[in-house]
Design an enzyme around this catalytic site. Structure first.
Site, PDB file in Angstrom:
ATOM      1  N   ARG A  99      12.718  -4.005  -6.867  1.00 63.33           N
ATOM      2  CA  ARG A  99      11.392  -3.468  -7.166  1.00 63.33           C
ATOM      3  C   ARG A  99      11.378  -2.946  -8.595  1.00 63.33           C
ATOM      4  O   ARG A  99      12.371  -2.416  -9.096  1.00 63.33           O
ATOM      5  CB  ARG A  99      11.029  -2.326  -6.201  1.00 63.33           C
ATOM      6  CG  ARG A  99      10.964  -2.718  -4.733  1.00 63.33           C
ATOM      7  CD  ARG A  99       9.885  -3.763  -4.448  1.00 63.33           C
ATOM      8  NE  ARG A  99       8.569  -3.287  -4.821  1.00 63.33           N
ATOM      9  CZ  ARG A  99       7.779  -2.548  -4.040  1.00 63.33           C
ATOM     10  NH1 ARG A  99       8.207  -2.151  -2.855  1.00 63.33           N
ATOM     11  NH2 ARG A  99       6.574  -2.191  -4.448  1.00 63.33           N
ATOM     12  N   PRO A 132       0.820  -1.206   0.000  1.00 62.12           N
ATOM     13  CA  PRO A 132       0.000   0.000   0.000  1.00 62.12           C
ATOM     14  C   PRO A 132       0.855   1.258   0.000  1.00 62.12           C
ATOM     15  O   PRO A 132       1.849   1.342   0.713  1.00 62.12           O
ATOM     16  CB  PRO A 132      -0.808  -0.118   1.297  1.00 62.12           C
ATOM     17  CG  PRO A 132      -0.853  -1.570   1.582  1.00 62.12           C
ATOM     18  CD  PRO A 132       0.458  -2.120   1.080  1.00 62.12           C
ATOM     19  N   GLU A 133       0.460   2.219  -0.805  1.00 65.89           N
ATOM     20  CA  GLU A 133       1.138   3.505  -0.792  1.00 65.89           C
ATOM     21  C   GLU A 133       0.363   4.431   0.140  1.00 65.89           C
ATOM     22  O   GLU A 133      -0.739   4.123   0.598  1.00 65.89           O
ATOM     23  CB  GLU A 133       1.265   4.030  -2.219  1.00 65.89           C
ATOM     24  CG  GLU A 133       1.925   2.994  -3.109  1.00 65.89           C
ATOM     25  CD  GLU A 133       2.679   3.564  -4.296  1.00 65.89           C
ATOM     26  OE1 GLU A 133       2.927   2.804  -5.217  1.00 65.89           O
ATOM     27  OE2 GLU A 133       3.038   4.751  -4.301  1.00 65.89           O
ATOM     28  N   LYS A 167       3.177   4.336   5.319  1.00 67.36           N
ATOM     29  CA  LYS A 167       2.534   3.061   5.032  1.00 67.36           C
ATOM     30  C   LYS A 167       2.073   2.323   6.288  1.00 67.36           C
ATOM     31  O   LYS A 167       1.685   1.158   6.213  1.00 67.36           O
ATOM     32  CB  LYS A 167       3.491   2.172   4.229  1.00 67.36           C
ATOM     33  CG  LYS A 167       3.891   2.790   2.881  1.00 67.36           C
ATOM     34  CD  LYS A 167       4.847   1.888   2.132  1.00 67.36           C
ATOM     35  CE  LYS A 167       5.253   2.506   0.796  1.00 67.36           C
ATOM     36  NZ  LYS A 167       6.167   1.626   0.017  1.00 67.36           N
ATOM     37  N   ASN A 192       6.027   2.065  -5.370  1.00 67.53           N
ATOM     38  CA  ASN A 192       6.446   1.875  -6.751  1.00 67.53           C
ATOM     39  C   ASN A 192       5.754   2.806  -7.739  1.00 67.53           C
ATOM     40  O   ASN A 192       6.384   3.357  -8.647  1.00 67.53           O
ATOM     41  CB  ASN A 192       6.185   0.421  -7.166  1.00 67.53           C
ATOM     42  CG  ASN A 192       7.458  -0.321  -7.449  1.00 67.53           C
ATOM     43  OD1 ASN A 192       8.532   0.100  -7.033  1.00 67.53           O
ATOM     44  ND2 ASN A 192       7.359  -1.422  -8.157  1.00 67.53           N
TER      45      ASN A 192
END
Length: 341
Positions: free
Chosen positions: A331, A2-3, A52, A238
Site C-alpha cells: 500500500r 473505504p475508510e 470498514k 491509507n
C-alpha cells in the site's frame, strides 16, 4: 478501500431510509441470489458500522454483512431526505447552514434528531427523488449524481453488475463489487466484530483507547503497518494512516513496542477527532487551523486538505522537504523524512 467515516455514513443512510421498512431483496447479477432470498420481505431493524464493515440487522434473526473493499459501492435512489442546495452535484456537503455545531475552520455540522449527521439530514429536511453513490473516492466520499426527474421510472432500471438490490416503497439501494456480502447469524456477526479493533464510534471511547494502546505496545511491528491492521484499530486506511503519522511527527517504520505511550494515546485521540469530522462532513479533513475560506477550499479540493497524502515529490507544508512515497505492505505510504524523524 473505504475508510471508517464513509462506512459510518452509509450505515446512517440505511438507518434513516431502510430501518423499520419491509424490503424486497434480489440479486440482479445472480451471485447473491440465495442470500437475497433469505432477506426478501424482511424488515431491517438496525444498521451499524464497525471500521470498514457495515452490518444490517433483519428481524433480530439474520444480519447482512458488507465489506466494500477496493471497488465496492452503494447506489441510493428514490426518496431520500436531502436539501439539494447543500448536497451539491458531486455529493459534497456545504458548510454554510446556520444550525448545528461548529467544526474546525468555521464549518458547521448539521445534526439530525439523533445528534448525528448524514446525507438524509442536511439543511431543512425534505424528500426529494435523488441518486447518490456512496463509495471510496478520495475526491469526495459521497458522489451524488443529483436530482432525478420526477417522472423517472420506479423502481430504477438495473444498470451494470448489481450484486444486491434492497428496495422499499420509496428508496432503492444497489450494491456493486463488494469484497464481502454475506447473510449471517447473530453469533457469526459477533465473532466478526470480536476480531476487529476498537472503533471510536462504537462502544466506550476510553476502553477503546486502552485496547489500542495494548495492541500497539505489545508488537514490534512498524506503526505504519499497525495502523492499517483492522484487528488493532478499526477504520483507518491509507489516507488517515499517512496523515495521522505526520500529525504525530512519527516515523512510519518505528516499531509499535517502542512508540512512547503518550504518542500512542495521542494517535487514538487524533483518530477520534478525525473520524468525527469525516463522518460529519463526508471529507477526510486532516489539516488544522484553517479559516473559513481555507476550510471551504479544503472541503472542495483534496489537495487543500491533506498534509502529506498524495503529495509525493512536493515540498512538505511545514519544512519544505520533498514528500516521500514508498510501499508498505503493498500500500502507498506518504511521509516527510524530516518532520517524521
Amino acid at each position: 478501500m473505504p475508510e471508517g467515516h464513509s462506512v459510518h455514513r452509509i450505515a446512517r443512510q440505511f438507518g434513516r431510509n431502510f430501518v423499520g421498512r419491509a424490503v424486497h431483496a434480489e440479486s440482479p447479477q445472480g451471485r447473491f441470489a440465495q442470500g437475497a432470498k433469505l432477506l426478501d420481505g424482511r424488515v431491517p431493524t438496525r444498521a451499524q458500522a464497525v471500521g470498514k464493515q457495515m452490518f444490517l440487522e433483519f428481524d433480530e434473526e439474520l444480519w447482512l454483512r458488507v465489506h466494500l473493499g477496493l471497488y465496492g459501492a452503494w447506489d441510493f435512489a428514490g426518496e431520500i431526505l436531502v436539501d439539494p442546495t447543500i448536497a451539491s452535484a458531486n455529493g459534497r456537503m456545504g458548510q454554510t447552514n446556520q444550525r448545528g455545531t461548529d467544526l474546525p475552520g468555521g464549518g458547521v455540522a448539521i445534526h439530525d434528531d439523533a445528534g448525528e449527521n448524514s446525507l438524509s439530514s442536511i439543511g431543512a429536511p425534505r424528500r426529494a427523488r435523488v441518486h447518490v453513490r456512496m463509495s471510496e473516492q478520495t475526491k469526495g466520499i459521497d458522489e451524488a449524481d443529483g436530482l432525478a426527474p420526477e417522472d423517472a421510472p420506479w423502481p430504477p432500471p438495473v444498470v451494470g453488475q448489481v450484486r444486491l438490490r434492497l428496495l422499499t416503497e420509496a428508496t432503492c439501494a444497489d450494491l456493486r463489487g463488494p469484497t464481502a456480502c454475506a447473510v449471517q447469524t447473530p453469533d457469526e456477526i459477533a465473532a466478526v466484530i470480536a476480531r476487529l479493533g476498537p472503533d471510536p464510534l462504537v462502544g466506550d471511547v476510553a476502553e477503546g483507547e486502552e485496547r489500542f494502546l495494548s495492541a500497539v505496545r505489545r508488537r514490534g511491528v512498524a506503526i505504519g503497518q499497525l495502523l492499517m491492521d483492522q484487528s488493532v484499530v478499526s477504520g483507518i486506511g491509507n489516507v488517515y494512516r499517512a496523515e495521522m503519522l505526520f500529525r504525530a511527527r512519527l516515523d512510519p517504520h518505528t516499531p509499535g513496542d517502542v512508540v512512547p505511550e503518550e504518542i500512542v494515546r495521542g494517535l487514538w485521540r487524533d483518530w477520534v477527532s478525525l473520524l468525527r469530522i469525516g463522518v460529519e462532513t463526508g471529507q477526510m479533513m486532516t489539516m488544522d487551523g484553517l479559516d473559513g475560506e481555507a476550510w471551504r477550499r479544503a472541503m472542495a479540493r483534496r489537495d487543500d486538505r491533506h498534509w502529506v497524502y498524495h503529495r509525493a515529490g512536493l515540498p512538505c507544508r511545514v519544512c519544505g522537504t520533498e514528500i516521500v512515497l514508498e510501499e508498505m505492505q503493498a500500500r502507498k505510504l506518504y511521509w516527510c523524512p524530516t518532520c517524521q524523524r
